[in-house]
Scaffold this active site. Structure first.
Site, PDB file in Angstrom:
ATOM      1  N   CYS A 119       0.845  -1.199   0.000  1.00  0.00           N
ATOM      2  CA  CYS A 119       0.000   0.000   0.000  1.00  0.00           C
ATOM      3  C   CYS A 119       0.889   1.261   0.000  1.00  0.00           C
ATOM      4  O   CYS A 119       1.805   1.355  -0.811  1.00  0.00           O
ATOM      5  CB  CYS A 119      -0.948  -0.061   1.202  1.00  0.00           C
ATOM      6  N   ASP A 162      -9.412  -4.054  -6.021  1.00  0.00           N
ATOM      7  CA  ASP A 162      -9.062  -3.077  -4.995  1.00  0.00           C
ATOM      8  C   ASP A 162      -9.880  -1.798  -5.193  1.00  0.00           C
ATOM      9  O   ASP A 162      -9.878  -1.222  -6.276  1.00  0.00           O
ATOM     10  CB  ASP A 162      -7.556  -2.774  -5.119  1.00  0.00           C
ATOM     11  N   HIS A 199      -7.967  -5.164  -1.683  1.00  0.00           N
ATOM     12  CA  HIS A 199      -6.770  -4.533  -1.125  1.00  0.00           C
ATOM     13  C   HIS A 199      -6.156  -5.350   0.012  1.00  0.00           C
ATOM     14  O   HIS A 199      -4.937  -5.461   0.113  1.00  0.00           O
ATOM     15  CB  HIS A 199      -7.157  -3.138  -0.616  1.00  0.00           C
TER      16      HIS A 199
END
Lengths: 364, 127
Positions: free
Chosen positions: A152, A307, A336
């Site tokens: 991320c 995501d 995600h």
């Protein structure tokens, strides 16, 4: 249909009783998990702290094999949420998997910023904290180079560092769902527009941004599944102990948000989401221009197709800017979080990372 | 089993619930994507921040009046501690760099000594 049901009252009563019994079990399970059970254990892979700075900690996981892979791995997670998602519980831990595969694994935990840390910027995190953590990994492992694995925002931080690193100490980069191009960030692009979201006022008033506020923003991207769906799903499986345990662990992580250091948040919203400076080649950290083209080492860029927090196009864009001749884009049908700790994690992603690091990532 | 399915009275309720969830979810998705949601959120956030700002200001003034320690005072002190820790950290980094340099020089020196020794041995043999 109702008429036919009425004609078979015995079956109807049986069904109603069965459903009532299920509901009773669910309710019992709910009470048990809320009032009786302790908070689930996370991050159980044996480790030691080998370096600290302010609230940040660098962990080294105890190797289980004698002949370690020569290149250590440094994992870098986002500034929001806790990094133990990479070591959730035995059997659902990327850290544990890589350690068992013979890698020397390190994890940088940024810690929980206090009000006194609200001045921290990405300049500090990248060029001070991360740079020193890299030094420590190099010193501890005795290797000249290391692999950096960013998840991320941790992937964005990793690439910023790699673009500014001049000692050629990064052998490979692995990225999971990392945002780079914010020109189309889905709903965030709409919500975070300058005319609606006054980031200066937010930071000047709040200092650090509360974890709950960040969590709320992320959850509103898919409001029904996040606020209702996840609870409805677990209600259905309330008597399945394993499902409940998995849900509790993941729920602990989801609700375990941490504050975002104020100045870093200001920078993240303004320079990344509102002005998209990173891919425009205009982002500066401590006066140094971050040029992604300077990243020449092999890169494995993993994108989560479903995501909704970091849209796939935000990650895929890296391929247009990175200077590496050994760049691989790997797409996984996952969200995600499920990318790493869902079913696709141990089945698809982890073996891919392992094989890439042992093979493609070592070809220069 | 097919018979069971046919007579599952509660399944009707479940189907209705699923349909409602789907509809509400679609409505929510379209609502949060709308311009009015984005502007509404901005407006609410702004009001919330004004409230917090005033609350903080008043609280701080009251604390100052009674000569109490404010949050800002504690934060300032904690900030000084962090700065001090950073300075120690910098010294540690310098020491580690020096240590690395010294160990590198030691290795280089020992390599030089070895090559000199070998050179003198070969010269001796030639003589």
């Amino acid at each position: 249909m109702l008429f036919s049901l009425m004609s078979d009252p015995e079956r109807l009563v049986k069904n109603v009783l069965q459903e009532a019994e299920n509901d009773y079990d669910r309710f019992k399970g709910l009470l048990k998990s809320v009032y009786e059970e302790a908070e689930p254990q996370t991050g159980q892979t044996p480790k030691e702290v080998i370096w600290t700075k302010n609230k940040a900690k660098l962990y080294r996981y105890h190797p289980v094999k004698e002949n370690l892979h020569p290149t250590p791995i440094l994992m870098v997670y986002a500034l929001i949420n806790r990094p133990y998602v990479l070591d959730l519980y035995p059997g659902m831990s990327l850290v544990e998997y890589l350690v068992n595969q013979g890698f020397d694994v390190y994890l940088l935990d940024w810690g929980i910023p206090g009000p006194e840390d609200s001045f921290l910027k990405f300049d500090d995190y990248v060029l001070d904290y991360l740079a020193k953590a890299v030094n420590k990994v190099i010193r501890t492992s005795g290797s000249d180079q290391l692999t950096m694995l960013g998840y991320c925002m941790g992937g964005t931080i990793t690439c910023m560092y790699a673009a500014l690193e001049e000692l050629n100490r990064i052998k490979n980069i692995v990225l999971f769902a990392a945002p780079f191009d914010c020109s189309d960030a889905g709903l965030f692009s709409s919500w975070l527009r300058k005319e609606y979201f006054n980031v200066d006022k937010v930071v000047d008033t709040l200092g650090n941004i509360p974890g709950d506020m960040i969590d709320y923003g992320n959850k509103m991207l898919k409001a029904m599944p996040n606020f209702y769906g996840s609870y409805a799903k677990i209600w259905e499986k309330m008597w399945d102990e394993r499902a409940v345990e998995n849900w509790r662990v993941l729920n602990k992580w989801v609700t375990d948000g941490i504050p975002f250091a104020g100045e870093a948040f200001r920078q993240w919203i303004k320079e990344f989401y509102q002005e998209n400076k990173l891919v425009k080649g205009q982002l500066k950290l401590n006066g140094k221009l971050v040029d992604l083209a300077k990243i020449k080492c092999p890169v494995l860029n993993v994108v989560a197709e479903k995501d909704h927090i970091v849209l796939p196009n935000q990650s895929i864009a890296l391929g247009d800017y990175v200077g590496s001749s050994n760049y691989e884009l790997f797409s996984v049908e996952a969200g995600h979080v499920s990318l790493v700790v869902g079913r696709p994690g141990p089945k698809i992603l982890w073996p891919k990372v392992n094989s890439w690091l042992k093979d493609a990532g070592n070809k220069h | 089993m097919a018979e069971d399915k046919k007579y599952d009275f509660l399944d009707l309720g479940k189907q209705f619930q699923e349909m409602m969830e789907k509809n509400v979810s679609a409505w929510m998705d379209s609502y949060v994507s709308s311009e009015s949601y984005a502007s509404g959120m901005g407006w609410h956030l702004n009001n919330y921040l004004n409230l917090i700002e005033n609350w903080k200001k008043n609280l701080s003034q009251n604390y100052n009046t009674f000569d109490f320690v404010t949050k800002e005072d504690v934060t300032r002190l904690a900030g000084q501690l962090v700065n001090l820790e950073n300075k120690i950290d910098d010294i540690q980094t310098i020491l580690e760099t020096l240590q690395d340099q010294m160990s590198r020089e030691q290795i280089d020196n020992s390599k030089d000594d070895n090559s000199k020794e070998q050179n003198s041995k070969t010269k001796g043999r030639r003589a």
